[in-house]
Design an enzyme around this catalytic site. Structure first.
Site, mmCIF file in Angstrom:
data_model
loop_
_atom_site.group_PDB
_atom_site.id
_atom_site.type_symbol
_atom_site.label_atom_id
_atom_site.label_comp_id
_atom_site.label_asym_id
_atom_site.label_seq_id
_atom_site.Cartn_x
_atom_site.Cartn_y
_atom_site.Cartn_z
ATOM 1 N N HIS A 90 -45.163 -32.308 44.845
ATOM 2 C CA HIS A 90 -46.384 -32.817 44.193
ATOM 3 C C HIS A 90 -46.881 -33.667 44.900
ATOM 4 O O HIS A 90 -46.636 -34.663 45.211
ATOM 5 C CB HIS A 90 -45.906 -33.497 42.843
ATOM 6 C CG HIS A 90 -47.145 -34.321 41.923
ATOM 7 N ND1 HIS A 90 -46.929 -35.082 41.067
ATOM 8 C CD2 HIS A 90 -48.269 -33.871 41.982
ATOM 9 C CE1 HIS A 90 -48.069 -35.299 40.259
ATOM 10 N NE2 HIS A 90 -48.767 -34.498 41.171
ATOM 11 N N ASP B 42 -42.465 -36.384 44.602
ATOM 12 C CA ASP B 42 -43.770 -36.913 44.491
ATOM 13 C C ASP B 42 -44.138 -37.608 45.738
ATOM 14 O O ASP B 42 -43.704 -38.539 46.474
ATOM 15 C CB ASP B 42 -43.500 -38.048 43.583
ATOM 16 C CG ASP B 42 -43.593 -37.586 42.125
ATOM 17 O OD1 ASP B 42 -44.433 -36.711 41.663
ATOM 18 O OD2 ASP B 42 -42.546 -38.072 41.272
ATOM 19 N N SER C 184 -37.226 -35.905 38.930
ATOM 20 C CA SER C 184 -38.332 -36.569 40.000
ATOM 21 C C SER C 184 -37.560 -37.575 40.730
ATOM 22 O O SER C 184 -37.133 -38.793 40.117
ATOM 23 C CB SER C 184 -39.468 -37.274 39.199
ATOM 24 O OG SER C 184 -40.175 -38.066 40.191
ATOM 25 N N GLY D 161 -49.111 -42.180 40.176
ATOM 26 C CA GLY D 161 -48.783 -43.214 40.752
ATOM 27 C C GLY D 161 -47.359 -43.956 40.697
ATOM 28 O O GLY D 161 -46.883 -44.465 41.829
ATOM 29 N N ASP E 158 -45.650 -33.608 33.535
ATOM 30 C CA ASP E 158 -44.963 -34.628 34.388
ATOM 31 C C ASP E 158 -45.447 -35.900 33.920
ATOM 32 O O ASP E 158 -46.796 -36.333 33.928
ATOM 33 C CB ASP E 158 -45.816 -34.620 35.847
ATOM 34 C CG ASP E 158 -44.903 -35.438 36.780
ATOM 35 O OD1 ASP E 158 -44.265 -36.323 36.455
ATOM 36 O OD2 ASP E 158 -45.597 -35.284 37.854
ATOM 37 N N SER F 106 -37.605 -41.468 35.386
ATOM 38 C CA SER F 106 -36.951 -42.509 34.908
ATOM 39 C C SER F 106 -35.888 -42.128 33.596
ATOM 40 O O SER F 106 -35.104 -42.552 33.523
ATOM 41 C CB SER F 106 -37.846 -43.617 34.378
ATOM 42 O OG SER F 106 -38.852 -43.087 33.470
ATOM 43 N N HIS G 276 -38.109 -32.243 41.779
ATOM 44 C CA HIS G 276 -39.538 -32.779 41.808
ATOM 45 C C HIS G 276 -39.516 -33.847 42.900
ATOM 46 O O HIS G 276 -38.954 -35.091 42.792
ATOM 47 C CB HIS G 276 -39.969 -33.106 40.535
ATOM 48 C CG HIS G 276 -41.530 -33.430 40.486
ATOM 49 N ND1 HIS G 276 -42.565 -32.525 40.083
ATOM 50 C CD2 HIS G 276 -42.171 -34.634 40.377
ATOM 51 C CE1 HIS G 276 -43.516 -32.821 40.092
ATOM 52 N NE2 HIS G 276 -43.515 -34.144 40.266
ATOM 53 N N MET H 276 -49.923 -36.014 45.782
ATOM 54 C CA MET H 276 -51.096 -36.860 45.377
ATOM 55 C C MET H 276 -51.662 -37.380 46.608
ATOM 56 O O MET H 276 -51.239 -38.416 46.828
ATOM 57 C CB MET H 276 -50.357 -37.946 44.369
ATOM 58 C CG MET H 276 -49.720 -37.424 42.951
ATOM 59 S SD MET H 276 -48.643 -38.351 42.369
ATOM 60 C CE MET H 276 -47.082 -37.702 43.233
ATOM 61 N N GLY I 274 -41.828 -44.150 35.453
ATOM 62 C CA GLY I 274 -41.682 -45.014 34.181
ATOM 63 C C GLY I 274 -42.913 -45.568 33.491
ATOM 64 O O GLY I 274 -42.749 -46.570 32.761
ATOM 65 N N MET J 111 -47.058 -39.536 47.790
ATOM 66 C CA MET J 111 -48.150 -40.245 47.169
ATOM 67 C C MET J 111 -48.768 -40.912 48.844
ATOM 68 O O MET J 111 -47.957 -41.317 49.402
ATOM 69 C CB MET J 111 -47.847 -41.299 46.220
ATOM 70 C CG MET J 111 -47.118 -40.960 45.267
ATOM 71 S SD MET J 111 -46.880 -42.171 43.994
ATOM 72 C CE MET J 111 -45.900 -41.370 42.954
ATOM 73 N N MET K 45 -50.715 -33.711 34.143
ATOM 74 C CA MET K 45 -50.229 -34.825 34.446
ATOM 75 C C MET K 45 -50.181 -35.528 32.606
ATOM 76 O O MET K 45 -51.259 -35.365 32.206
ATOM 77 C CB MET K 45 -50.730 -35.665 35.347
ATOM 78 C CG MET K 45 -50.645 -35.286 36.582
ATOM 79 S SD MET K 45 -49.044 -35.364 37.105
ATOM 80 C CE MET K 45 -48.356 -37.124 36.858
HETATM 81 C C1 DX5 Z 1 -45.924 -39.961 38.725
HETATM 82 C C2 DX5 Z 1 -45.233 -38.999 39.082
HETATM 83 C C3 DX5 Z 1 -43.922 -38.370 38.427
HETATM 84 C C4 DX5 Z 1 -43.126 -39.463 38.132
HETATM 85 C C5 DX5 Z 1 -42.505 -39.308 36.682
HETATM 86 O O1 DX5 Z 1 -47.032 -40.285 39.402
HETATM 87 O O2 DX5 Z 1 -46.083 -37.750 39.360
HETATM 88 O O3 DX5 Z 1 -43.529 -37.310 38.737
HETATM 89 O O4 DX5 Z 1 -42.169 -39.563 38.963
HETATM 90 O O5 DX5 Z 1 -41.705 -40.299 36.187
HETATM 91 P P1 DX5 Z 1 -41.328 -40.559 34.758
HETATM 92 O O6 DX5 Z 1 -40.532 -39.468 34.350
HETATM 93 O O7 DX5 Z 1 -40.593 -41.895 35.037
HETATM 94 O O8 DX5 Z 1 -42.740 -40.761 33.947
HETATM 95 ZN ZN ZN Z 2 -44.895 -35.827 40.056
#
Ligand code: DX5
Ligand code: ZN
Length: 227
Positions: A68, A37, A10, A144, A177, A200, A35, A70, A147, A39, A139
């Site tokens: 993805h 993200d 990601s 959001g 994820d 992360s 991946h 969101m 880490g 948002m 999920m």
């Molecule tokens: C969270 C994202 C994830 C995120 C995962 O809202 O959808 O894709 O980047 O990050 P880690 O692997 O650090 O939890």
């Molecule tokens: Zn994601």
């Protein structure tokens, strides 16, 4: 036969000032998907990237772009993300009141359609749409931020979703994820996941290849072929 284990870094945890280099680095390190993200500051309390970044990344990598969304109003942006080169577009059941229409709209544009669930949303909400999708994303954190800590109760949802997919003979990818790391990857795979998203865990280390292979080499404990 064992299903392949796919790793999807990601970019949320990448160095955005060097994004193209980071993407090339994870591709060379053995990633299977990228991946991304998206948002909107409304469905989730954060803002990230939109179609122009997807388009720019399409030019620097051959990895399939796993986008993805969101977003509260994903429908309005599906044409732009499709044009930008998304290979997978995944929408949240919580944000799509006309989920069937949304999934068809993605597929009509030649893009693979995914559906995803927040941790507190029951997997039973997938039942009717499952035959239509190419990917299911469970999920394992509240979306959001990168880490965050893996929510262990989501493993049961992965298991149930695997059973639901197998029951209808679906070949959709099952992706997980949030908070995925080398020390919980075995449990996630054992529950039936095909794709591990890791932000992360990959980008906070120096050796992306080592982390990606540590995630991938995790043995499936229920798989006699890999014992
Ligand atoms: C969270 C994202 C994830 C995120 C995962 O809202 O959808 O894709 O980047 O990050 P880690 O692997 O650090 O939890
Ligand atoms: Zn994601």
């Amino acid at each position: 036969m064992a299903r392949p284990i796919l790793i999807a870094p990601s970019i949320l945890s990448a160095d955005f000032a060097r994004l193209a280099d980071e993407v090339v680095a994870v591709e060379q390190a053995g990633a299977d998907l990228l991946h991304i993200d998206v948002m909107d500051g409304h469905f989730v309390p954060n803002l990230t990237v939109g179609p122009p970044i997807v388009k720019a990344l399409k030019n620097v990598t051959k990895l399939p772009l796993d986008v993805h969304l969101m977003m509260t109003n994903a429908d309005a942006f599906i044409p732009d993300f499709a044009k930008a080169g998304a290979d997978y577009l995944t929408v949240h059941v919580e944000a799509c009141p006309h989920l069937h229409r949304t999934i068809q709209s993605i597929k009509e544009r030649g893009v693979k359609a995914g559906v995803t669930l927040n941790p507190a949303t029951p997997v039973q909400t997938l039942e009717e749409i499952l035959p239509d999708v190419d990917l299911v994303l469970i999920m394992s954190v509240n979306p959001g931020f990168g880490g965050q800590q893996f929510i262990a109760s989501c493993l049961n949802k992965v298991r149930t979703t695997r059973q639901m997919l197998d029951r209808i003979g679906s070949r959709a990818l099952l992706e997980v994820d949030g908070g995925v790391k080398a020390d919980n990857a075995a449990a996630v795979l054992e529950a039936g996941a095909d794709v591990l998203v890791a932000g992360s865990a990959i980008f906070s280390g120096r050796d992306y290849a080592a982390t990606i292979s540590a995630l991938r080499m995790t043995k499936r404990v229920d798989d006699p072929v890999h014992r």
